[in-house]
Design an enzyme around this catalytic site. Structure first.
Site, PDB file in Angstrom:
ATOM      1  N   HIS A 122      -2.644   8.439  13.405  1.00 60.09           N
ATOM      2  CA  HIS A 122      -2.959   9.442  14.444  1.00 60.09           C
ATOM      3  C   HIS A 122      -3.672   8.842  15.634  1.00 60.09           C
ATOM      4  O   HIS A 122      -4.306   9.565  16.403  1.00 60.09           O
ATOM      5  CB  HIS A 122      -3.785  10.591  13.831  1.00 60.09           C
ATOM      6  CG  HIS A 122      -3.004  11.404  12.847  1.00 60.09           C
ATOM      7  ND1 HIS A 122      -3.589  12.257  11.941  1.00 60.09           N
ATOM      8  CD2 HIS A 122      -1.671  11.483  12.626  1.00 60.09           C
ATOM      9  CE1 HIS A 122      -2.638  12.825  11.203  1.00 60.09           C
ATOM     10  NE2 HIS A 122      -1.471  12.375  11.591  1.00 60.09           N
ATOM     11  N   CYS A 134       3.231   5.439  30.915  1.00 55.59           N
ATOM     12  CA  CYS A 134       3.696   4.324  31.792  1.00 55.59           C
ATOM     13  C   CYS A 134       3.308   2.984  31.209  1.00 55.59           C
ATOM     14  O   CYS A 134       3.715   1.941  31.722  1.00 55.59           O
ATOM     15  CB  CYS A 134       3.089   4.496  33.196  1.00 55.59           C
ATOM     16  SG  CYS A 134       1.355   3.985  33.324  1.00 55.59           S
ATOM     17  N   CYS A 151      -4.228   8.064  36.088  1.00 56.04           N
ATOM     18  CA  CYS A 151      -3.825   6.730  35.646  1.00 56.04           C
ATOM     19  C   CYS A 151      -3.833   5.792  36.856  1.00 56.04           C
ATOM     20  O   CYS A 151      -3.226   6.098  37.892  1.00 56.04           O
ATOM     21  CB  CYS A 151      -2.418   6.797  35.045  1.00 56.04           C
ATOM     22  SG  CYS A 151      -1.713   5.179  34.686  1.00 56.04           S
ATOM     23  N   THR A 192      -8.938  13.530   2.219  1.00 55.75           N
ATOM     24  CA  THR A 192      -8.016  14.236   3.099  1.00 55.75           C
ATOM     25  C   THR A 192      -7.597  15.554   2.460  1.00 55.75           C
ATOM     26  O   THR A 192      -7.405  15.654   1.250  1.00 55.75           O
ATOM     27  CB  THR A 192      -6.758  13.403   3.449  1.00 55.75           C
ATOM     28  OG1 THR A 192      -5.927  14.148   4.345  1.00 55.75           O
ATOM     29  CG2 THR A 192      -5.965  13.014   2.213  1.00 55.75           C
TER      30      THR A 192
HETATM   31  C1  BV8 Z   1       4.800  15.790  14.469  1.00 56.12           C
HETATM   32  C2  BV8 Z   1      -5.468  14.729  16.625  1.00 56.12           C
HETATM   33  C3  BV8 Z   1       7.018  15.868  15.204  1.00 56.12           C
HETATM   34  C4  BV8 Z   1      -6.282  13.507  16.632  1.00 56.12           C
HETATM   35  C5  BV8 Z   1      -4.470  15.650  14.645  1.00 56.12           C
HETATM   36  C6  BV8 Z   1       6.290  19.033   8.687  1.00 56.12           C
HETATM   37  C7  BV8 Z   1       6.774  17.802   9.127  1.00 56.12           C
HETATM   38  C8  BV8 Z   1       6.412  17.312  10.376  1.00 56.12           C
HETATM   39  C9  BV8 Z   1       5.536  18.032  11.204  1.00 56.12           C
HETATM   40  C10 BV8 Z   1       5.050  19.239  10.768  1.00 56.12           C
HETATM   41  C11 BV8 Z   1       5.428  19.748   9.524  1.00 56.12           C
HETATM   42  N1  BV8 Z   1       4.798  20.936   9.371  1.00 56.12           N
HETATM   43  C12 BV8 Z   1       4.043  21.203  10.462  1.00 56.12           C
HETATM   44  C13 BV8 Z   1       4.180  20.196  11.342  1.00 56.12           C
HETATM   45  C14 BV8 Z   1       3.532  20.113  12.635  1.00 56.12           C
HETATM   46  C15 BV8 Z   1       2.156  19.444  12.589  1.00 56.12           C
HETATM   47  C16 BV8 Z   1       1.352  19.813  11.385  1.00 56.12           C
HETATM   48  O1  BV8 Z   1       1.295  19.064  10.436  1.00 56.12           O
HETATM   49  N2  BV8 Z   1       0.682  20.950  11.428  1.00 56.12           N
HETATM   50  C17 BV8 Z   1      -0.176  21.331  10.316  1.00 56.12           C
HETATM   51  C18 BV8 Z   1      -1.456  21.950  10.850  1.00 56.12           C
HETATM   52  C19 BV8 Z   1       0.608  22.282   9.425  1.00 56.12           C
HETATM   53  N3  BV8 Z   1       2.303  18.019  12.675  1.00 56.12           N
HETATM   54  C20 BV8 Z   1       2.397  17.449  13.885  1.00 56.12           C
HETATM   55  O2  BV8 Z   1       2.435  18.071  14.932  1.00 56.12           O
HETATM   56  C21 BV8 Z   1       2.467  15.925  13.926  1.00 56.12           C
HETATM   57  N4  BV8 Z   1       3.533  15.538  14.789  1.00 56.12           N
HETATM   58  O3  BV8 Z   1       5.116  16.243  13.416  1.00 56.12           O
HETATM   59  O4  BV8 Z   1       5.670  15.508  15.465  1.00 56.12           O
HETATM   60  C22 BV8 Z   1       7.854  15.339  16.282  1.00 56.12           C
HETATM   61  C23 BV8 Z   1       9.058  14.730  15.945  1.00 56.12           C
HETATM   62  C24 BV8 Z   1       9.870  14.282  16.964  1.00 56.12           C
HETATM   63  C25 BV8 Z   1       9.470  14.390  18.296  1.00 56.12           C
HETATM   64  C26 BV8 Z   1       8.245  14.979  18.618  1.00 56.12           C
HETATM   65  C27 BV8 Z   1       7.432  15.466  17.609  1.00 56.12           C
HETATM   66  C28 BV8 Z   1       1.195  15.347  14.512  1.00 56.12           C
HETATM   67  C29 BV8 Z   1       0.069  15.503  13.548  1.00 56.12           C
HETATM   68  C30 BV8 Z   1      -1.205  14.851  14.116  1.00 56.12           C
HETATM   69  C31 BV8 Z   1      -2.065  15.926  14.671  1.00 56.12           C
HETATM   70  N5  BV8 Z   1      -3.314  15.375  15.160  1.00 56.12           N
HETATM   71  N6  BV8 Z   1      -5.583  15.373  15.316  1.00 56.12           N
HETATM   72  C32 BV8 Z   1      -7.733  13.917  16.628  1.00 56.12           C
HETATM   73  O5  BV8 Z   1      -8.150  14.643  17.537  1.00 56.12           O
HETATM   74  O6  BV8 Z   1      -8.426  13.476  15.702  1.00 56.12           O
HETATM   75  S1  BV8 Z   1      -4.577  16.374  13.116  1.00 56.12           S
HETATM   76  C33 BV8 Z   1      -6.072  16.213  12.360  1.00 56.12           C
HETATM   77  O7  BV8 Z   1      -5.826  16.479  10.966  1.00 56.12           O
HETATM   78  C34 BV8 Z   1      -6.703  14.823  12.381  1.00 56.12           C
HETATM   79  O8  BV8 Z   1      -5.905  13.859  13.017  1.00 56.12           O
HETATM   80  C35 BV8 Z   1      -6.834  14.465  10.917  1.00 56.12           C
HETATM   81  O9  BV8 Z   1      -6.676  13.132  10.743  1.00 56.12           O
HETATM   82  C36 BV8 Z   1      -5.732  15.247  10.317  1.00 56.12           C
HETATM   83  C37 BV8 Z   1      -5.803  15.435   8.812  1.00 56.12           C
HETATM   84  O10 BV8 Z   1      -7.033  16.044   8.483  1.00 56.12           O
HETATM   85  P1  BV8 Z   1      -7.933  15.350   7.343  1.00 56.12           P
HETATM   86  O11 BV8 Z   1      -8.193  13.951   7.732  1.00 56.12           O
HETATM   87  O12 BV8 Z   1      -7.332  15.606   6.021  1.00 56.12           O
HETATM   88  O13 BV8 Z   1      -9.290  16.129   7.542  1.00 56.12           O
HETATM   89  P2  BV8 Z   1      -9.670  17.562   6.917  1.00 56.12           P
HETATM   90  O14 BV8 Z   1     -10.934  18.012   7.575  1.00 56.12           O
HETATM   91  O15 BV8 Z   1      -8.468  18.451   6.938  1.00 56.12           O
HETATM   92  O16 BV8 Z   1      -9.977  17.249   5.373  1.00 56.12           O
HETATM   93  C38 BV8 Z   1     -11.085  16.437   5.031  1.00 56.12           C
HETATM   94  C39 BV8 Z   1     -11.107  16.359   3.524  1.00 56.12           C
HETATM   95  O17 BV8 Z   1     -12.172  15.500   3.146  1.00 56.12           O
HETATM   96  C40 BV8 Z   1     -11.359  17.698   2.854  1.00 56.12           C
HETATM   97  O18 BV8 Z   1     -10.426  17.856   1.791  1.00 56.12           O
HETATM   98  C41 BV8 Z   1     -12.799  17.586   2.323  1.00 56.12           C
HETATM   99  O19 BV8 Z   1     -12.935  18.269   1.092  1.00 56.12           O
HETATM  100  C42 BV8 Z   1     -12.946  16.114   2.116  1.00 56.12           C
HETATM  101  N7  BV8 Z   1     -14.302  15.577   2.260  1.00 56.12           N
HETATM  102  C43 BV8 Z   1     -15.285  16.021   3.077  1.00 56.12           C
HETATM  103  N8  BV8 Z   1     -16.364  15.220   2.941  1.00 56.12           N
HETATM  104  C44 BV8 Z   1     -16.039  14.255   2.047  1.00 56.12           C
HETATM  105  C45 BV8 Z   1     -14.725  14.481   1.602  1.00 56.12           C
HETATM  106  N9  BV8 Z   1     -14.115  13.690   0.704  1.00 56.12           N
HETATM  107  C46 BV8 Z   1     -14.816  12.643   0.212  1.00 56.12           C
HETATM  108  N10 BV8 Z   1     -16.086  12.360   0.586  1.00 56.12           N
HETATM  109  C47 BV8 Z   1     -16.720  13.144   1.495  1.00 56.12           C
HETATM  110  N11 BV8 Z   1     -17.994  12.853   1.838  1.00 56.12           N
END
Ligand code: BV8
Length: 252
Positions: A122, A134, A151, A192
């Site tokens: 990501h 670009c 840019c 995650t």
């Molecule tokens: C794309 C920006 C296509 C960066 C982020 C199926 C297939 C493909 C795509 C999709 C699909 N279904 C839906 C989609 C669309 C979408 C998507 O997934 N939506 C979700 C919401 C359903 N996906 C996309 O849009 C992706 N692109 O598919 O493009 C395409 C194809 C051709 C042409 C054009 C386009 C892009 C996805 C990236 C989005 N960007 N963020 C930023 O600002 O940081 S997402 C965001 O969520 C972050 O990047 C993060 O990395 C990501 C995942 O979250 P986690 O890391 O899991 O964090 P979270 O808080 O959720 O969980 C933390 C966990 O840790 C918890 O479980 C917690 O219990 C635990 N925890 C907490 N503390 C601790 C711990 N564990 C251990 N120790 C601790 N101390």
């Protein structure tokens, strides 16, 4: 998590006997460094306070680029205050590992992991790039990141080099991550929610490879609970050092 718990002992056994291990990480890996996660129930979780589609999407940037840049610079300032936690350090003590990470922070590098052993699905919050693709890119000082700016090469807006919703993942990192996930005997999944795609598909890719055991480390049950061979419920910072101590893990 105590060392004599059956799940801990089983996870240690899987890791010790695996020929190839890779790590797939999310925001929970950096949580104990003070970096907010996205979907936790804790009050400082990002998506509980902000709308991801307004701040982490192309549409949100088009609607209000200044708001998006200010939000990322707020996160960058938090990262400037953060240091690698014991989980990052425990992973860095295993130079043979490859890290497939969804995280955009640089804490694995700062812990000592070689950048070429980190596959960033990501992107990176400490780099700016041209929104018009670009080719302009530059590392920013996260403690003092620039405001919205054009840019210098083509005049389009400059934005953080992260992958927003609706944007493709970096091709090379994605393809290498898929290949590694399909080839490992163990995928160690740390911190995650496995709710963002296609990244979360890597776990199912590993299982489909036919040989991988999935070890999940999380503070709570997740989308992966059913897919895990072993699920360790604990914090990464306290569990990983004990889990990896004395092992010599390799991804390739
Ligand atoms: C794309 C920006 C296509 C960066 C982020 C199926 C297939 C493909 C795509 C999709 C699909 N279904 C839906 C989609 C669309 C979408 C998507 O997934 N939506 C979700 C919401 C359903 N996906 C996309 O849009 C992706 N692109 O598919 O493009 C395409 C194809 C051709 C042409 C054009 C386009 C892009 C996805 C990236 C989005 N960007 N963020 C930023 O600002 O940081 S997402 C965001 O969520 C972050 O990047 C993060 O990395 C990501 C995942 O979250 P986690 O890391 O899991 O964090 P979270 O808080 O959720 O969980 C933390 C966990 O840790 C918890 O479980 C917690 O219990 C635990 N925890 C907490 N503390 C601790 C711990 N564990 C251990 N120790 C601790 N101390």
């Amino acid at each position: 998590m105590t060392l004599d718990e059956p799940s801990f002992l089983e996870a240690r056994s899987i890791l010790a006997s695996a020929e190839r291990v890779a790590v797939f990480s999310g925001a929970g890996l950096s949580a104990e460094s003070g970096i907010s996660t996205f979907r936790d129930q804790e009050p400082d979780a990002l998506w509980s306070r902000f709308d991801p589609m307004l701040l982490a999407s192309v549409e949100g940037f088009a609607e209000n680029p200044g708001r998006v840049i200010d939000w990322y610079n707020w996160r960058r300032a938090k990262l400037a205050q953060a240091t690698p936690n014991p989980a990052h350090l425990a992973l860095a003590a295993q130079p043979g590992l490859v890290h497939i990470t969804q995280n955009v922070d640089d804490l694995l590098e700062r812990a000592g992991v070689s950048p070429e052993r980190i596959l960033r699905l990501h992107g990176a919050i400490d780099i700016d790039c041209c929104h018009a693709v670009c080719g302009f890119e530059e590392r920013v000082d996260v403690a003092n990141a620039p405001p919205l700016r054009p840019c210098p090469r083509c005049g389009a807006p400059v934005r953080p080099a992260v992958v927003w919703f609706g944007e493709r993942l970096p091709e090379a990192a994605w393809q290498r991550s898929e290949a590694i996930s399909a080839a490992v005997d163990c995928l160690l999944v740390v911190g995650t929610s496995a709710t963002v795609y296609p990244a979360a598909n890597l776990v199912h890719r590993a299982i489909a490879g036919g040989r991988a055991k999935i070890v999940v480390l999380n503070t709570r049950r997740s989308e992966l609970t059913g897919a895990a061979h072993v699920e360790l419920l604990g914090t990464a910072g306290s569990t990983l050092p004990k889990l990896l101590r004395g092992l010599s893990l390799h991804s390739d």
